[in-house]
Design a protein around this motif. Structure first.
Motif: not given
Length: 430
Positions: A273-299
């Protein structure tokens, strides 16, 4: 069975008084586009939306804003009957990235070091995508990217745009691709009767509409990997040597709320967690999940289809609701409301990115900032698909308005274009 009786004249008078009261209430407090989201005042909303609908139907413009015929004349925008693409046609995958935008647009937000790389296209550029919804209605952007038109052209009835236009618009991205030999698919993350999505998309040229039930799930918020896997299975099942496919993929993991942790077991390895509010960090965490899943999809696309050309286009359908309290945190609520109601781009700007495998896209129409309604022609140019006359005309608007559509000349360009399509028979009964 009802023992209470009223004379017809008395009942008619009472009904008339009630109708006048409803109309008066609607004039004094007209229904606003966000009210159906609130889950309150159902009877009032029903009555007032009825008055708004009748006023639209009895107006001189009808459902959609358009110039009068006398000002425009006959349109020469008939569709092409043949298609001669520039080189081999790539398979096209269009990814709707739920509630995603570059949150560093807000001051003071901490993000992981490589956070912004996700928003880059294959040419290394980051591009802005201007939507017509802020914090909620995905279907406005769905309407934009499938038809190439503006939901704002429907005024206060834009909330119902997919219901209103189902079966009435025969121009857009799927139709253009079908003309050029594509088979068209949509992987829709909820039930197809939601806001008439199935009727709207199939009439807009989606050849096979696959909803949540067709995918064999009973919950409409699945991890992004689920939808990417569905796309991979569809490509393996439906791809044919001489006939490319178009797949519209919806992602849902980043849907609100962000006050609780969604699928902690899918958090990418090493994420902190980067250290923002819990709501913002959760939003960024889910974006990281999307980025990881997209990279796997392209691979997996590279591995399973090593010689096939693919054009991948992803975009944020709207900003998350939390952006409204992050972008200008000290802004008084009345001024914030004014920003949103007047479509200040700061609250409507997300991202779009264009990637390619075994293919070099033409990015001449991929402007640095692009209104959502222009994405269909940007995709066709990127894929080497010849534009029909209606898209040729819209491209002229895009270039002279520098990526703006409805906002260009206070809606004048959109109204003129709507009339051209109506005169050409692409838009009927609106």
């Amino acid at each position: 069975a009802d023992p209470f009786r009223v004379r017809r004249a008395t009942a008619a008078a009472g009904a008339g008084v009630c109708m006048l009261g409803i109309v008066g209430l609607s004039v004094a407090n007209p229904e606003q586009p966000w009210e159906p989201f609130q889950g309150v005042n159902h009877i009032s909303n029903l009555a007032r939306s009825g008055v708004v609908s009748v006023s639209h139907l009895t107006s001189t413009t009808g459902w959609i804003e358009a110039d009068s015929k006398s000002l425009v004349g006959s349109a020469q925008a008939t569709p092409l009957t043949t298609c001669t693409p520039r080189g081999k046609r790539p398979n096209i995958i269009m990814v709707l990235d739920e509630s995603s935008f570059d949150i560093t647009a807000a001051p003071g937000i901490k993000v992981p070091e490589d956070y912004r790389n996700y928003f880059k296209s294959s040419d290394g550029q980051r591009r802005s995508f201007v939507t017509e919804s802020s914090g909620g209605p995905t279907w406005y952007t769905e309407f934009n990217v499938l038809t190439g038109l503006s939901a704002r052209s429907f005024g206060k009835m834009k909330f119902y745009v997919t219901r209103i236009t189902a079966g009435k618009i025969s121009r857009g991205l799927p139709q253009a691709l079908q003309r050029c030999g594509y088979r068209t698919f949509s992987l829709y993350p909820t039930y197809g009767n939601f806001l008439s999505a199935r009727n709207f998309q199939t009439s807009a040229g989606v050849g096979k509409f696959i909803d949540m039930a067709d995918m064999g799930v009973s919950e409409d918020m699945q991890p992004d990997k689920f939808y990417f896997d569905q796309a991979l299975q569809l490509i393996a099942r439906e791809r044919r040597a001489e006939q490319p496919i178009f797949v519209f993929v919806y992602l849902t993991a980043n849907h609100f709320p962000w006050t609780s942790t969604y699928r902690s077991d899918l958090t990418p390895a090493g994420w902190k967690a980067p250290g923002n509010t819990g709501e913002v960090d959760e939003y960024i965490r889910r974006q990281a999940m999307t980025a990881s899943d997209y990279a796997s999809f392209v691979a997996r696309l590279k591995s399973e289809h090593p010689d096939e050309p693919f054009l991948l286009v992803r975009f944020g359908d709207h900003q998350p609701a939390i952006s409204q309290k992050l972008l200008e945190p000290k802004l008084p609520q009345p001024l914030l409301a004014d920003r949103i109601m007047t479509h200040d781009p700061r609250y409507y700007k997300t991202y779009y990115a264009i990637d390619a495998l075994n293919y070099k896209p033409d990015l001449s129409s991929a402007l640095e900032t692009l209104d959502a309604a222009y994405l269909p022609l940007a995709i066709q140019d990127a894929a080497g698909i010849p534009l029909d006359p209606s898209f040729v005309e819209q491209k002229k608007i895009m270039l002279r308005c520098r990526g703006l559509f409805y906002a260009c000349k206070d809606g004048a360009e959109a109204k003129r274009f709507n009339r051209l399509l109506m005169d050409a028979g692409f838009v009927k009964n609106l």
